[in-house]
Design an enzyme around this catalytic site. Structure first.
Site, PDB file in Angstrom:
ATOM      1  NE  ARG A 171      -1.780   0.705   4.315  1.00 13.31           N
ATOM      2  CZ  ARG A 171      -2.810   0.698   5.153  1.00 13.31           C
ATOM      3  NH1 ARG A 171      -3.516  -0.400   5.317  1.00 13.31           N
ATOM      4  NH2 ARG A 171      -3.139   1.783   5.805  1.00 13.31           N
ATOM      5  NE  ARG A 175       3.167   9.395  -5.289  1.00 14.26           N
ATOM      6  CZ  ARG A 175       2.908   9.783  -4.061  1.00 14.26           C
ATOM      7  NH1 ARG A 175       3.740  10.566  -3.424  1.00 14.26           N
ATOM      8  NH2 ARG A 175       1.781   9.421  -3.494  1.00 14.26           N
ATOM      9  NE  ARG A 248       2.740  -5.932  16.862  1.00 13.44           N
ATOM     10  CZ  ARG A 248       3.524  -6.420  17.808  1.00 13.44           C
ATOM     11  NH1 ARG A 248       3.153  -7.466  18.512  1.00 13.44           N
ATOM     12  NH2 ARG A 248       4.700  -5.866  18.041  1.00 13.44           N
ATOM     13  NE  ARG A 279       1.736   5.476  13.474  1.00 16.64           N
ATOM     14  CZ  ARG A 279       0.966   4.984  12.522  1.00 16.64           C
ATOM     15  NH1 ARG A 279       1.237   5.232  11.262  1.00 16.64           N
ATOM     16  NH2 ARG A 279      -0.088   4.256  12.801  1.00 16.64           N
ATOM     17  CD  GLU A 299       0.486   5.030  16.602  1.00 13.52           C
ATOM     18  OE1 GLU A 299       0.751   4.129  15.805  1.00 13.52           O
ATOM     19  OE2 GLU A 299      -0.137   6.063  16.281  1.00 13.52           O
ATOM     20  CE1 TYR A 347      -5.860  -0.896  10.685  1.00 12.32           C
ATOM     21  CE2 TYR A 347      -4.621  -0.505   8.689  1.00 12.32           C
ATOM     22  CZ  TYR A 347      -5.077  -0.084   9.908  1.00 12.32           C
ATOM     23  OH  TYR A 347      -4.781   1.176  10.351  1.00 12.32           O
ATOM     24  CG  ASP A 349      -7.117   2.845   5.326  1.00 15.78           C
ATOM     25  OD1 ASP A 349      -6.616   2.888   6.463  1.00 15.78           O
ATOM     26  OD2 ASP A 349      -6.440   2.774   4.289  1.00 15.78           O
TER      27      ASP A 349
HETATM   28  P1  FAD Z   1     -14.044   0.710  15.784  1.00 16.84           P
HETATM   29  O1  FAD Z   1     -13.655   2.119  15.604  1.00 16.84           O
HETATM   30  O2  FAD Z   1     -13.069  -0.213  16.443  1.00 16.84           O
HETATM   31  O3  FAD Z   1     -15.410   0.686  16.601  1.00 16.84           O
HETATM   32  C1  FAD Z   1     -15.914  -0.464  17.238  1.00 16.84           C
HETATM   33  C2  FAD Z   1     -16.580  -0.010  18.531  1.00 16.84           C
HETATM   34  O4  FAD Z   1     -17.229  -1.127  19.127  1.00 16.84           O
HETATM   35  C3  FAD Z   1     -15.567   0.487  19.560  1.00 16.84           C
HETATM   36  O5  FAD Z   1     -15.969   1.753  20.044  1.00 16.84           O
HETATM   37  C4  FAD Z   1     -15.600  -0.568  20.651  1.00 16.84           C
HETATM   38  O6  FAD Z   1     -15.373  -0.040  21.933  1.00 16.84           O
HETATM   39  C5  FAD Z   1     -17.026  -1.097  20.518  1.00 16.84           C
HETATM   40  N1  FAD Z   1     -17.188  -2.468  21.024  1.00 16.84           N
HETATM   41  C6  FAD Z   1     -16.430  -3.544  20.711  1.00 16.84           C
HETATM   42  N2  FAD Z   1     -16.865  -4.627  21.376  1.00 16.84           N
HETATM   43  C7  FAD Z   1     -17.942  -4.230  22.111  1.00 16.84           C
HETATM   44  C8  FAD Z   1     -18.792  -4.895  23.018  1.00 16.84           C
HETATM   45  N3  FAD Z   1     -18.619  -6.185  23.322  1.00 16.84           N
HETATM   46  N4  FAD Z   1     -19.810  -4.196  23.601  1.00 16.84           N
HETATM   47  C9  FAD Z   1     -19.959  -2.874  23.312  1.00 16.84           C
HETATM   48  N5  FAD Z   1     -19.171  -2.185  22.478  1.00 16.84           N
HETATM   49  C10 FAD Z   1     -18.155  -2.858  21.879  1.00 16.84           C
HETATM   50  N6  FAD Z   1      -8.056   4.739   8.838  1.00 16.84           N
HETATM   51  C11 FAD Z   1      -7.878   5.690   7.878  1.00 16.84           C
HETATM   52  O7  FAD Z   1      -8.670   5.795   6.937  1.00 16.84           O
HETATM   53  N7  FAD Z   1      -6.825   6.576   7.979  1.00 16.84           N
HETATM   54  C12 FAD Z   1      -5.920   6.535   8.979  1.00 16.84           C
HETATM   55  O8  FAD Z   1      -4.996   7.355   9.025  1.00 16.84           O
HETATM   56  C13 FAD Z   1      -6.080   5.534   9.983  1.00 16.84           C
HETATM   57  N8  FAD Z   1      -5.197   5.452  11.012  1.00 16.84           N
HETATM   58  C14 FAD Z   1      -5.371   4.482  11.960  1.00 16.84           C
HETATM   59  C15 FAD Z   1      -4.443   4.434  13.004  1.00 16.84           C
HETATM   60  C16 FAD Z   1      -4.595   3.470  14.015  1.00 16.84           C
HETATM   61  C17 FAD Z   1      -3.585   3.412  15.116  1.00 16.84           C
HETATM   62  C18 FAD Z   1      -5.688   2.566  13.955  1.00 16.84           C
HETATM   63  C19 FAD Z   1      -5.859   1.525  15.036  1.00 16.84           C
HETATM   64  C20 FAD Z   1      -6.618   2.626  12.929  1.00 16.84           C
HETATM   65  C21 FAD Z   1      -6.468   3.575  11.913  1.00 16.84           C
HETATM   66  N9  FAD Z   1      -7.372   3.678  10.850  1.00 16.84           N
HETATM   67  C22 FAD Z   1      -7.192   4.627   9.887  1.00 16.84           C
HETATM   68  C23 FAD Z   1      -8.532   2.741  10.730  1.00 16.84           C
HETATM   69  C24 FAD Z   1      -9.822   3.293  11.364  1.00 16.84           C
HETATM   70  O9  FAD Z   1      -9.605   3.495  12.724  1.00 16.84           O
HETATM   71  C25 FAD Z   1     -10.953   2.286  11.142  1.00 16.84           C
HETATM   72  O10 FAD Z   1     -11.164   2.066   9.778  1.00 16.84           O
HETATM   73  C26 FAD Z   1     -12.315   2.684  11.748  1.00 16.84           C
HETATM   74  O11 FAD Z   1     -12.195   3.431  12.910  1.00 16.84           O
HETATM   75  C27 FAD Z   1     -13.080   1.406  12.043  1.00 16.84           C
HETATM   76  O12 FAD Z   1     -14.390   1.675  12.485  1.00 16.84           O
HETATM   77  P2  FAD Z   1     -15.241   0.497  13.115  1.00 16.84           P
HETATM   78  O13 FAD Z   1     -16.559   1.075  13.476  1.00 16.84           O
HETATM   79  O14 FAD Z   1     -15.215  -0.686  12.226  1.00 16.84           O
HETATM   80  O15 FAD Z   1     -14.421   0.012  14.407  1.00 16.84           O
HETATM   81  N1  UDP Z   2       6.175   0.985   6.806  1.00 19.62           N
HETATM   82  C1  UDP Z   2       7.551   0.985   6.932  1.00 19.62           C
HETATM   83  N2  UDP Z   2       8.192   2.148   7.260  1.00 19.62           N
HETATM   84  C2  UDP Z   2       7.522   3.304   7.462  1.00 19.62           C
HETATM   85  C3  UDP Z   2       6.111   3.308   7.322  1.00 19.62           C
HETATM   86  C4  UDP Z   2       5.481   2.119   7.004  1.00 19.62           C
HETATM   87  O1  UDP Z   2       8.185  -0.054   6.773  1.00 19.62           O
HETATM   88  O2  UDP Z   2       8.161   4.318   7.768  1.00 19.62           O
HETATM   89  C5  UDP Z   2       5.511  -0.304   6.471  1.00 19.62           C
HETATM   90  C6  UDP Z   2       5.088  -1.064   7.727  1.00 19.62           C
HETATM   91  O3  UDP Z   2       5.241  -2.450   7.458  1.00 19.62           O
HETATM   92  C7  UDP Z   2       3.637  -0.731   7.854  1.00 19.62           C
HETATM   93  C8  UDP Z   2       3.200  -0.668   6.396  1.00 19.62           C
HETATM   94  O4  UDP Z   2       4.321  -0.103   5.731  1.00 19.62           O
HETATM   95  O5  UDP Z   2       2.926  -1.708   8.587  1.00 19.62           O
HETATM   96  C9  UDP Z   2       1.956   0.165   6.135  1.00 19.62           C
HETATM   97  O6  UDP Z   2       2.188   1.468   6.596  1.00 19.62           O
HETATM   98  P1  UDP Z   2       1.033   2.477   6.938  1.00 19.62           P
HETATM   99  O7  UDP Z   2       1.634   3.790   7.256  1.00 19.62           O
HETATM  100  O8  UDP Z   2       0.041   2.410   5.838  1.00 19.62           O
HETATM  101  O9  UDP Z   2       0.457   1.799   8.259  1.00 19.62           O
HETATM  102  P2  UDP Z   2      -0.669   2.256   9.314  1.00 19.62           P
HETATM  103  O10 UDP Z   2      -0.736   3.751   9.318  1.00 19.62           O
HETATM  104  O11 UDP Z   2      -1.902   1.590   8.859  1.00 19.62           O
HETATM  105  O12 UDP Z   2      -0.142   1.706  10.595  1.00 19.62           O
END
Ligand code: FAD
Ligand code: UDP
Length: 365
Positions: A171, A175, A248, A279, A299, A347, A349
């Site tokens: 992903r 470039r 994870r 990060r 993080e 996973y 977005d």
């Molecule tokens: P969640 O947001 O996990 O919501 C599920 C909810 O259900 C939670 O509030 C949880 O508490 C609740 N729940 C679970 N089990 C129960 C239970 N038994 N009873 C009651 N409630 C419960 N996406 C992007 O597009 N751009 C990004 O830059 C990006 N960065 C990310 C960085 C990190 C560190 C992480 C972890 C994710 C990132 N994502 C990003 C992904 C994004 O967070 C998800 O796509 C989105 O939030 C998922 O929504 P969801 O509703 O499926 O899940």
């Molecule tokens: N990655 C890496 N170096 C970096 C940033 C990302 O090797 O500086 C790799 C790493 O394996 C990561 C994957 O690229 O899990 C996807 O990165 P992304 O930033 O999309 O991950 P997220 O924001 O979802 O954690």
């Protein structure tokens, strides 16, 4: 039944579903085990800065319908994600582009950069990359793999790059232009005022019970609505009957600093193996927030244990096979639909979660 739908989880998936079905006249109840709505997109305003409490969330998509959909709930700024990598004090632009190649090797043209990468690839003779290491080396050569990928990836996933699936790295763009935009998507930005406001708008007028875990009284919740939308962990729903799916985990360490600008960028990746975090996020840069202080988050990836927040599904072969078995059970479970990142063990977005939720709504019409 008191409600048409019980929605377990107030993340993006659950909230969109609740919003759309309420619009159609259905009676919805949302239960959420955390003490706030929004799931992982939750932001909190502190010191005039919207803090992304569960890691940096940058909205990006190529899907016009999804972009227009989310824009009805917020105005987005023109933030473009351009993270910087810090490898033992050396700074490199990401994603891998002409700036990175210049910083790494001093090459100044696309042809010089390509020649350098080809030269490094040739040492390995990889035909069909079988794992993340081979994928990375065949894409951008050994130097970038060793300085910008290996340490970061092994910290992030807790496994050697040789043991990881190649798709994880696919992903990231490579470039041959001087373009530090991390994403190729047409639409990108941060909602002005934070993500929580979006979820608040979606859930306006809908009954929400916080601090309420579905598993604390499963029978009660099953009997309260005609149908359940479950966005928690699918293996937990089925009492881990086929074994546990792997996730994870992450620890977020927040710090408020009495300075205006700590690192000059929203995201800096630490790509060496020794620094324990992957990060540092400096939240004010997402929205150019004015504040005499700044808030940063380190993080730390970690091994996930049952009972902790599951952040990343491990979509490798072994876990995907196990998930398929749960999916079969899910198909036979009457009146329960599994959705979102944990319910579908993907996973996703944000844009994909929106897309999935809207598809589900359409399928019910
Ligand atoms: P969640 O947001 O996990 O919501 C599920 C909810 O259900 C939670 O509030 C949880 O508490 C609740 N729940 C679970 N089990 C129960 C239970 N038994 N009873 C009651 N409630 C419960 N996406 C992007 O597009 N751009 C990004 O830059 C990006 N960065 C990310 C960085 C990190 C560190 C992480 C972890 C994710 C990132 N994502 C990003 C992904 C994004 O967070 C998800 O796509 C989105 O939030 C998922 O929504 P969801 O509703 O499926 O899940
Ligand atoms: N990655 C890496 N170096 C970096 C940033 C990302 O090797 O500086 C790799 C790493 O394996 C990561 C994957 O690229 O899990 C996807 O990165 P992304 O930033 O999309 O991950 P997220 O924001 O979802 O954690």
């Amino acid at each position: 039944m008191k409600y048409d739908y019980l929605i377990v989880g107030s993340g993006l998936f659950g909230s969109i579903f609740a919003y759309e079905m309420t619009k159609k006249g259905k009676k919805c109840l949302v239960i959420e085990k955390r003490n706030h709505i929004g799931g992982n997109v939750y932001t909190e305003n502190t010191e005039n800065i919207n803090v992304h409490k569960y890691g940096a969330h940058i909205f990006h998509t190529n899907n016009k319908e999804v972009w227009q959909y989310i824009n009805q709930f917020a105005e987005f700024n023109r933030y473009t994600n351009s993270p910087v990598a810090n490898y033992n004090g050396e700074l490199y632009n990401l994603p891998f582009n002409m700036n990175t190649f210049y910083q790494m090797w001093g090459v100044k043209t696309p042809d010089e950069a390509k020649a350098k990468i080809e030269e490094q690839k040739a040492e390995y003779s990889i035909e069909e990359p079988k794992n993340l290491e081979e994928q990375a080396i065949s894409l951008i050569g050994k130097d970038i793999y060793e300085k910008l990928i290996k340490g970061y990836t092994e910290k992030q996933w807790g496994r050697e790059c040789k043991e990881l699936p190649a798709f994880i790295i696919k992903r990231l763009p490579v470039r041959y232009t001087f373009d530090n935009n991390y994403f190729n998507d047409l639409y990108q930005g941060i909602p002005i005022g934070g993500y929580t406001k979006i979820i608040e708008k979606m859930l306006e007028g809908i009954e929400v019970k916080l601090n309420t875990d579905f598993f604390d009284d499963r029978q009660k919740w099953k009997n309260i609505a005609d149908k359940i939308i479950f966005t928690g962990m699918i293996d937990q729903y089925f009492d881990y009957c086929y074994g546990e799916l792997e996730y994870r985990g992450l620890n977020f360490e927040f710090e408020t600093l009495d300075i205006e600008n700590y690192q000059g960028n929203a995201v800096i990746n630490y790509t060496d193996a020794e620094t324990p975090y992957t990060r540092i996020i400096e939240h004010k840069h997402f929205e150019s927030s004015q504040s005499p202080k700044t808030i940063i988050t380190r993080e730390y990836p970690k091994t996930w244990k049952k009972g902790e927040e599951a952040y990343y599904p491990m979509n490798d072969e072994k876990n995907s096979e196990l998930f398929k078995k749960y999916q079969e059970l899910a198909e036979n479970e009457d009146n329960v639909i599994f959705g979102g990142r944990l319910g579908m063990y993907q996973y996703f977005d944000m844009w994909q979660v929106i897309d999935e939720a809207l598809k589900l709504v359409k399928s019910i019409e």
